[in-house]
Design a protein around this motif. Structure first.
Motif, PDB file in Angstrom:
ATOM      1  N   UNK A 173       0.837  -1.209   0.000  1.00  0.00           N
ATOM      2  CA  UNK A 173       0.000   0.000   0.000  1.00  0.00           C
ATOM      3  C   UNK A 173       0.869   1.255   0.000  1.00  0.00           C
ATOM      4  N   UNK A 174       1.948   1.247   0.791  1.00  0.00           N
ATOM      5  CA  UNK A 174       2.835   2.415   0.862  1.00  0.00           C
ATOM      6  C   UNK A 174       3.514   2.671  -0.483  1.00  0.00           C
ATOM      7  N   UNK A 175       3.950   1.617  -1.139  1.00  0.00           N
ATOM      8  CA  UNK A 175       4.584   1.784  -2.442  1.00  0.00           C
ATOM      9  C   UNK A 175       3.586   2.331  -3.455  1.00  0.00           C
ATOM     10  N   UNK A 176       2.361   1.800  -3.431  1.00  0.00           N
ATOM     11  CA  UNK A 176       1.330   2.314  -4.334  1.00  0.00           C
ATOM     12  C   UNK A 176       0.995   3.766  -4.053  1.00  0.00           C
ATOM     13  N   UNK A 177       0.910   4.107  -2.787  1.00  0.00           N
ATOM     14  CA  UNK A 177       0.611   5.495  -2.392  1.00  0.00           C
ATOM     15  C   UNK A 177       1.705   6.439  -2.891  1.00  0.00           C
ATOM     16  N   UNK A 178       2.946   5.965  -2.822  1.00  0.00           N
ATOM     17  CA  UNK A 178       4.081   6.793  -3.226  1.00  0.00           C
ATOM     18  C   UNK A 178       3.982   7.188  -4.690  1.00  0.00           C
ATOM     19  N   UNK A 179       3.415   6.299  -5.522  1.00  0.00           N
ATOM     20  CA  UNK A 179       3.309   6.595  -6.953  1.00  0.00           C
ATOM     21  C   UNK A 179       1.994   7.291  -7.307  1.00  0.00           C
ATOM     22  N   UNK A 180       0.936   7.044  -6.529  1.00  0.00           N
ATOM     23  CA  UNK A 180      -0.376   7.594  -6.875  1.00  0.00           C
ATOM     24  C   UNK A 180      -0.595   8.997  -6.327  1.00  0.00           C
ATOM     25  N   UNK A 181       0.000   9.326  -5.159  1.00  0.00           N
ATOM     26  CA  UNK A 181      -0.232  10.609  -4.506  1.00  0.00           C
ATOM     27  C   UNK A 181       1.075  11.381  -4.353  1.00  0.00           C
ATOM     28  N   UNK A 182       0.993  12.699  -4.113  1.00  0.00           N
ATOM     29  CA  UNK A 182       2.220  13.464  -3.862  1.00  0.00           C
ATOM     30  C   UNK A 182       2.975  12.877  -2.679  1.00  0.00           C
ATOM     31  N   UNK A 183       4.266  12.658  -2.859  1.00  0.00           N
ATOM     32  CA  UNK A 183       5.002  11.973  -1.799  1.00  0.00           C
ATOM     33  C   UNK A 183       6.408  12.516  -1.602  1.00  0.00           C
ATOM     34  N   UNK A 184       7.194  12.569  -2.686  1.00  0.00           N
ATOM     35  CA  UNK A 184       8.603  12.905  -2.542  1.00  0.00           C
ATOM     36  C   UNK A 184       8.821  14.398  -2.724  1.00  0.00           C
ATOM     37  N   UNK A 185       9.423  15.065  -1.744  1.00  0.00           N
ATOM     38  CA  UNK A 185       9.687  16.503  -1.898  1.00  0.00           C
ATOM     39  C   UNK A 185      10.793  16.754  -2.916  1.00  0.00           C
ATOM     40  N   UNK A 186      10.546  17.767  -3.750  1.00  0.00           N
ATOM     41  CA  UNK A 186      11.538  18.177  -4.735  1.00  0.00           C
ATOM     42  C   UNK A 186      12.076  19.552  -4.328  1.00  0.00           C
ATOM     43  N   UNK A 187      12.773  20.235  -5.234  1.00  0.00           N
ATOM     44  CA  UNK A 187      13.346  21.537  -4.911  1.00  0.00           C
ATOM     45  C   UNK A 187      12.256  22.583  -4.727  1.00  0.00           C
TER      46      UNK A 187
END
Length: 310
Positions: free
Chosen positions: A62-76
């Motif tokens: 679920x966490x891996x799917x969430x990472x791709x489906x919703x905003x997750x990783x901060x960028x610059x």
């Protein structure tokens, strides 16, 4: 008690594992150990329950799917948008737009209604009071206080009493809010200037002392009668044009009354003398470019109904 000489193999106290041979023996036979041992204490290698492991694995998926489906990783400058393009900011914007659409009908009615007739419409007055109160707390409370009582002796007037420098009718209040006072932003801003009688050398020190005592006399405070009598002539020649012969003030030019106990910058002798010597220069911003016309009208209606409006 077993005597030392009686400590034969048969008389020795049996360890707990031997006192409960069935359970301990079964655990030792069925469960392997990790090989770790601390002071003779061994760690059993008990596997986690299957239901717990499957739940744990499902959470990872679920966490891996969430990472791709919703905003997750901060960028610059932003975060990864996610495949679904979901945005909490968009949700807030949609909610604001929904309420704006509901209020737009009332704002249009507020714009189309004469200021003096708003109070006659109970529903419109209720809306204007609530909307104006919200705007007031966000835009005006920093100076006038959350309750509109102002800040005594600091140049921020009380909006709850009947003393108005520029008039307290709803039209006057609307004009003041729209363009402000003595600012350089709008040509229609309220404007007046009190001379700095001491700093600019318009009055001698003795004359300033005399007129201070006369103002104290007009406002019913303790004063020097002789100096006040001499101050009458100084007041009549220099101050009566704006503040009036009886010290009642003039809202047309923003001149405050001097014959009561309401003071914008303090009414003691020292404060009055400072005002006469250096003058005062209160500035209020105009909100014509900060608020929508309907919001300004709502704030005017809110301030007018607080109790001090004329």
């Amino acid at each position: 008690m077993v005597k030392p000489e009686d400590k034969t193999p048969e008389n020795k106290v049996k360890p707990r594992s031997r006192q409960y041979p069935d359970s301990q023996k079964k655990m030792k036979e069925d469960v392997a150990t990790t090989g770790h041992s601390w002071d003779g204490i061994e760690e059993y290698d008990n596997p986690m329950p299957r239901w717990w492991l499957w739940t744990f694995y499902a959470c990872i998926i679920w966490a891996v799917g969430y990472m791709f489906l919703f905003p997750a990783w901060p960028m610059i400058k932003s975060a990864t948008p996610g495949l679904l393009g979901y945005s909490t900011r968009a949700d807030v914007a949609d909610e604001i737009a929904e309420f704006e659409a509901r209020n737009d009908v009332w704002f249009q009615q507020l714009n189309q209604t004469e200021l003096t007739e708003i109070a006659a419409n109970t529903d419109l007055q209720r809306f204007a009071t609530q909307a104006g109160g919200s705007v007031f707390r966000a835009q005006c409370s920093q100076c006038h206080g959350s309750g509109a009582a102002g800040v005594q002796a600091s140049g921020y007037p009380n909006l709850l009493d009947d003393e108005w420098l520029w008039g307290g009718t709803i039209d006057d209040i609307h004009q003041t809010i729209t363009y402000g006072i003595r600012n350089e932003e709008h040509m229609d801003a309220r404007y007046s200037q009190m001379p700095a009688f001491g700093q600019d050398g318009l009055l001698a020190e003795e004359e300033i002392d005399q007129v201070v005592e006369y103002v104290l006399q007009m406002s019913g405070q303790q004063h020097d009668a002789d100096l006040a009598q001499a101050g009458f002539e100084v007041y009549d020649l220099n101050c009566v044009a704006c503040h009036g012969p009886d010290g009642g003030g003039d809202p047309f030019v923003g001149a405050p009354a001097l014959n009561n106990a309401v003071w914008l910058y303090g009414g003691d002798a020292e404060s009055i003398r400072e005002t006469i010597y250096y003058s005062r220069w209160g500035v209020m911003p105009g909100f014509v470019n900060r608020l929508r016309p309907a919001e300004i009208r709502a704030v005017a209606a809110y301030v007018h109904q607080l109790g001090g409006g004329e």
